[in-house]
Design an enzyme around this catalytic site. Structure first.
Site, PDB file in Angstrom:
ATOM      1  CD  GLN A  57     -12.915   0.579  -0.717  1.00 29.42           C
ATOM      2  OE1 GLN A  57     -12.217   0.575   0.298  1.00 29.42           O
ATOM      3  NE2 GLN A  57     -14.159   0.386  -0.526  1.00 29.42           N
TER       4      GLN A  57
ATOM      5  NE  ARG B 278     -10.863  -3.004   1.166  1.00 30.87           N
ATOM      6  CZ  ARG B 278      -9.870  -1.792   1.448  1.00 30.87           C
ATOM      7  NH1 ARG B 278     -10.066  -0.810   1.971  1.00 30.87           N
ATOM      8  NH2 ARG B 278      -8.729  -2.283   1.207  1.00 30.87           N
TER       9      ARG B 278
ATOM     10  NE  ARG C 238      -3.356   2.480   2.829  1.00 32.64           N
ATOM     11  CZ  ARG C 238      -4.721   2.911   2.350  1.00 32.64           C
ATOM     12  NH1 ARG C 238      -5.202   1.716   1.684  1.00 32.64           N
ATOM     13  NH2 ARG C 238      -5.142   3.808   2.584  1.00 32.64           N
TER      14      ARG C 238
ATOM     15  CG  HIS D 172      -8.098   1.287  -3.060  1.00 28.34           C
ATOM     16  ND1 HIS D 172      -7.722   0.273  -2.530  1.00 28.34           N
ATOM     17  CD2 HIS D 172      -8.797   2.146  -2.106  1.00 28.34           C
ATOM     18  CE1 HIS D 172      -7.780   0.293  -1.271  1.00 28.34           C
ATOM     19  NE2 HIS D 172      -8.330   1.444  -0.942  1.00 28.34           N
TER      20      HIS D 172
ATOM     21  CB  CYS E 201     -13.376   4.211  -0.017  1.00 31.16           C
ATOM     22  SG  CYS E 201     -12.714   5.680  -0.298  1.00 31.16           S
TER      23      CYS E 201
ATOM     24  CG  ASP F  29     -12.191   8.800  -1.722  1.00 33.85           C
ATOM     25  OD1 ASP F  29     -12.067   8.881  -0.646  1.00 33.85           O
ATOM     26  OD2 ASP F  29     -10.997   8.383  -2.308  1.00 33.85           O
TER      27      ASP F  29
END
Length: 330
Positions: free
Chosen positions: A136, A315, A106, A133, A270, A229
């Site tokens: 996600q 997740r 990440r 991502h 998210c 987001d």
């Protein structure tokens, strides 16, 4: 179907059937988790988590997923590794590949996660880069299907900075699964043309579509999902805030936006979110710009149409599916 030995770097690398396989596996693992049915299928295996960017959901999801599967889990932040400092990325990858069965990364550059996959010799999973991502997205697709009962034909509108990693990945995910994606943003914050072209080519074969619009009325009309987001991504300078607020305040997900969406539409994010003044960043924004809410109003975030915490939980289950599918031949 087997994904054994594959890396999970971007959904561009996976077919709709392979994505469907991962979602169905995640459903099974989620059911077993809730029923407290053990699934320690990877006993004796070990994975390492490389984090250049901090996270709550990604780190916890990978750690719990690994341990639920019976694995050893090592976490390395920038201060705990010589990667890119005293040791090249390629050398680090080859060392970790000799010690671990899988690597999560990440951080910033998509090139970094690609190089890890190239040189390590083990599956590498993208926990987030500046461009994509993908983990996600699996959680998002699972959440949409749980709440709306389908994926095909669902209309998803992303409101905000449509160039960021979440918007990029959501556009690809929707195209892959025959969904209708709309980026609702100022024109200067539309996604990159080359990625839009790829997504539209994919959508032609799945029955989906990709639309770009700067009109909130058009973008939210009959949407089944309103998604947003934060307006400034991790690593961007503080000076960006004023520019983004000026550009994106009209694209806030609020009650008016939902009034224009489809009946039964859901709200997704998210996380983290600046929907109140209970965070340091939220209070700083309030002091500098006078805003009490940013990308989404508190009423929407806390409302009955919000599924953000189901999305966050998912997740875990989808990441667990990725780990199991890529490290197991079963």
């Amino acid at each position: 179907m087997t994904l054994y030995g594959r890396s999970f770097l971007t959904l561009l690398d996976f077919t709709p059937d392979e994505i469907r396989y991962l979602l169905d596996l995640a459903k099974r693992l989620k059911r077993e988790k809730h029923l407290r049915i053990g699934h320690r299928h990877l006993m004796g295996r070990n994975i390492v988590l490389l984090f250049e960017k901090t996270s709550t959901r990604t780190r916890c999801a990978f750690e719990v997923a690994g341990r639920d599967l019976g694995m050893g889990v090592t976490f390395l932040d920038p201060a705990s590794s010589q990667m890119g400092k005293k040791e090249s990325l390629e050398d680090t990858a080859r060392v970790l590949g000799r010690m671990y069965d899988g690597i999560e990364y990440r951080g910033f550059s998509q090139n970094t996660v690609e190089l890890l996959a190239k040189y390590s010799g083990v599956p590498v999973w993208n926990g987030l880069t500046d461009q994509f991502h993908p983990t996600q997205m699996l959680a998002d697709l699972l959440t949409i299907e749980e709440h709306l009962g389908r994926l095909t034909g669902v209309r998803v509108t992303f409101m905000g900075d449509a160039r960021n990693n979440v918007a990029n990945s959501l556009m690809i995910a929707c195209a892959k699964m025959g969904m209708h994606f709309t980026a609702c943003a100022p024109e200067k914050l539309f996604p990159a043309e080359d990625l839009v072209k790829k997504a539209r080519e994919i959508a032609e074969n799945t029955g989906g579509s990709v639309t770009l619009t700067s009109s909130v009325a058009e973008g939210t009309q009959s949407a089944d999902v309103l998604y947003t987001d934060i307006w400034v991504s991790m690593g961007e300078p503080e000076s960006v805030w004023k520019e983004r607020i000026d550009l994106l305040l009209p694209y806030q997900v609020n009650e008016a936006a939902f009034a224009n969406a489809a009946e039964g539409a859901i709200f997704m994010h998210c996380l983290p979110s600046y929907h109140d003044l209970k965070t340091e960043v939220g209070r700083e924004i309030h002091e500098k710009f006078g805003l009490t809410e940013m990308e989404v109003t508190n009423a929407v975030f806390e409302g009955e149409r919000s599924v953000v915490f189901d999305e966050a939980e998912n997740r875990l289950h989808t990441i667990k599916a990725v780990i199991l599918a890529t490290l197991s031949k079963q």
